[in-house]
Design an enzyme around this catalytic site. Structure first.
Site, short mmCIF file in Angstrom:
data_model
loop_
_atom_site.label_atom_id
_atom_site.label_comp_id
_atom_site.label_asym_id
_atom_site.label_seq_id
_atom_site.Cartn_x
_atom_site.Cartn_y
_atom_site.Cartn_z
CG ASP A 183 -0.73 14.29 -4.01
OD1 ASP A 183 -1.56 14.92 -3.35
OD2 ASP A 183 0.50 14.49 -3.91
CG HIS A 220 1.85 17.61 -2.10
ND1 HIS A 220 0.87 16.66 -2.17
CD2 HIS A 220 1.77 18.14 -0.86
CE1 HIS A 220 0.23 16.60 -1.01
NE2 HIS A 220 0.75 17.49 -0.20
P1 NAD Z 1 3.19 18.47 12.96
O1 NAD Z 1 3.04 19.92 13.19
O2 NAD Z 1 2.36 17.51 13.74
O3 NAD Z 1 4.70 18.05 13.18
C1 NAD Z 1 5.76 18.76 12.63
C2 NAD Z 1 6.94 18.55 13.54
O4 NAD Z 1 8.06 19.16 12.93
C3 NAD Z 1 6.78 19.21 14.92
O5 NAD Z 1 7.01 18.23 15.93
C4 NAD Z 1 7.85 20.29 14.93
O6 NAD Z 1 8.42 20.49 16.22
C5 NAD Z 1 8.87 19.71 13.94
N1 NAD Z 1 9.77 20.70 13.38
C6 NAD Z 1 9.53 21.98 13.04
N2 NAD Z 1 10.64 22.57 12.61
C7 NAD Z 1 11.63 21.64 12.64
C8 NAD Z 1 13.00 21.65 12.34
N3 NAD Z 1 13.61 22.75 11.91
N4 NAD Z 1 13.71 20.50 12.51
C9 NAD Z 1 13.11 19.40 12.97
N5 NAD Z 1 11.81 19.32 13.30
C10 NAD Z 1 11.08 20.43 13.14
O7 NAD Z 1 2.97 18.27 11.39
P2 NAD Z 1 2.68 16.92 10.61
O8 NAD Z 1 1.22 16.68 10.56
O9 NAD Z 1 3.58 15.85 11.09
O10 NAD Z 1 3.09 17.38 9.12
C11 NAD Z 1 4.42 17.68 8.80
C12 NAD Z 1 4.50 18.32 7.43
O11 NAD Z 1 4.08 17.41 6.42
C13 NAD Z 1 3.64 19.55 7.23
O12 NAD Z 1 4.38 20.50 6.50
C14 NAD Z 1 2.48 19.05 6.39
O13 NAD Z 1 1.89 20.10 5.63
C15 NAD Z 1 3.21 18.07 5.51
N6 NAD Z 1 2.38 17.08 4.82
C16 NAD Z 1 2.78 16.73 3.56
C17 NAD Z 1 2.06 15.79 2.86
C18 NAD Z 1 2.48 15.38 1.46
O14 NAD Z 1 1.75 14.60 0.83
N7 NAD Z 1 3.61 15.81 0.90
C19 NAD Z 1 0.94 15.19 3.44
C20 NAD Z 1 0.58 15.55 4.73
C21 NAD Z 1 1.32 16.50 5.42
C1 LMR Z 2 -2.02 16.72 2.34
O1 LMR Z 2 -1.97 16.58 1.12
O2 LMR Z 2 -2.74 16.01 3.07
C2 LMR Z 2 -1.22 17.82 2.99
O3 LMR Z 2 -0.18 18.22 2.15
C3 LMR Z 2 -2.11 18.96 3.35
C4 LMR Z 2 -1.39 20.02 4.15
O4 LMR Z 2 -1.55 21.21 3.77
O5 LMR Z 2 -0.71 19.71 5.14
#
Ligand code: NAD
Ligand code: LMR
Length: 328
Positions: free
Chosen positions: A160, A188
């Protein structure tokens, strides 16, 4: 160069963010170009094979700093000896799921991971929750790790922060380096508050260099809803930019922030700025000697107060929900 590698555990290693993150960690961008790393990858059993594929590619990069990769589906093994834990894997919200259901499902992931960190991680463990809802997932993990100092549990609002820097730099047509002291406050989520009233561009306050209508009706919602806009455009949530922000967060935590500037990170509140003590909320922070410190003494006007309070209220509500569910 030290010979002892730093152990970095990454959960959700086979996911999108994992794929964008692991190569950068292995190349030295997380900790610095003098620090060898060992990777522990944690995945659910169905995704272990995909993680093995990523590990083959990591081998094929022949990164000089990468001293080993282990893949696990058991948190206890994955966090054993970990110095840095990047909690990326989370349960996404699916159709018909209420916020409480989402928090409960994530409690089933972040609670056991917190316990595994408590029982087996190295004494200097630093934890960053990326998986959403990141702030409250960090709180759940922290609650299951009573022997680890609470301040070691953090959540990511650096994406962010970087998004806000990019929007402001475009608006004012200035270099990113010219912007200092920008802050993301709160959660967030779409309630977060990107604050330009303390940010500086040149010697002047950023808020004084943009019109108020842009600040309130364009800048703040664009930054706060950027995650949703990326999902809409890409058909998947941000991955490379999220991985980049995780690298920035940990690099600064370990190596320190720049003098005369600060960054944003969600860390346990000590009550500063009236933010409920104990919740993991985003603040203006500096890092010195490997510890985050909240920047003190900023004057908060009524507009900012209202925005900070609204995001903090959402975090308090999330905390109360997970408390009721017995997750903390
Ligand atoms: P994704 O679905 O591509 O990958 C998530 C992975 O986590 C999958 O491979 C899944 O098998 C694994 N997983 C699920 N449960 C698990 C467990 N108990 N132990 C280990 N691994 C496990 O998702 P992504 O695009 O990589 O995003 C991951 C997370 O990050 C999401 O929750 C998304 O919303 C979040 N995110 C946060 C921010 C931020 O700024 N804080 C930004 C973008 C995404
Ligand atoms: C982001 O800020 O890009 C993510 O947290 C959005 C989401 O819901 O995975």
């Amino acid at each position: 160069m030290s010979n002892t590698p730093v152990t970095v555990t990454v959960t959700g290693a086979a996911g999108q963010i994992g794929y964008a993150l692991l190569f950068r960690i292995a190349s030295g961008q997380l900790l610095g170009s003098d620090t060898p790393v060992k990777l522990n990858l944690l995945e659910i059993p169905q995704a272990v094979k995909a993680a093995e594929g990523t590990a083959m590619e990591l081998d094929d990069c022949a990164f000089p700093l990468l001293r080993g990769i282990d893949i696990h589906d058991d948190p206890a093994a994955a966090f054993s000896g970990a110095n840095v834990a990047l909690l990326v894997g989370a349960r996404p919200r699916t159709k018909g799921m209420e916020r409480g259901d989402l928090l409960e499902a994530n409690g089933g992931i972040f609670g056991p991971q917190g316990k595994a960190i408590n029982d087996g991680a190295a004494d200097d463990i630093r934890v960053l929750a990326v998986g959403n809802p990141a702030n409250t997932n960090a709180l759940i993990a922290q609650a299951s790790a009573p022997d680890v100092p609470a301040e070691r549990f953090t959540a990511m609002t650096r994406l962010d922060h970087n998004r806000a820097l990019a929007q402001l730099s475009k608006k004012l047509d200035v270099q990113l380096d010219d912007i200092k002291k920008l802050t993301i406050w709160g959660n967030h989520s779409a309630t977060q508050y990107p604050d330009l009233f303390h940010a500086e561009v040149g010697d002047k306050i950023a808020a004084d260099q943009v019109d108020r209508d842009w600040l309130e009706n364009d800048f703040i919602p664009t930054v706060a809803k950027r995650g949703a806009a990326i999902i809409e455009a890409r058909g998947a949530s941000s991955a490379a930019s999220a991985a980049n922000a995780a690298i920035d967060h940990v690099y600064d935590w370990v190596n320190g922030t720049q003098d005369g500037d600060w960054v944003s990170a969600a860390i346990p509140s000590d009550g500063s700025y009236g933010v409920a003590e104990g919740i993991i909320s985003s603040f203006p922070v500096t890092s010195k000697n490997g510890r985050w410190e909240i920047v003190q003494g900023l004057e908060i006007d009524d507009f900012s107060r209202g925005k900070i309070d609204a995001s903090v209220a959402e975090l308090v509500e999330e905390r109360d929900t997970v408390k009721k569910l017995g997750l903390i």
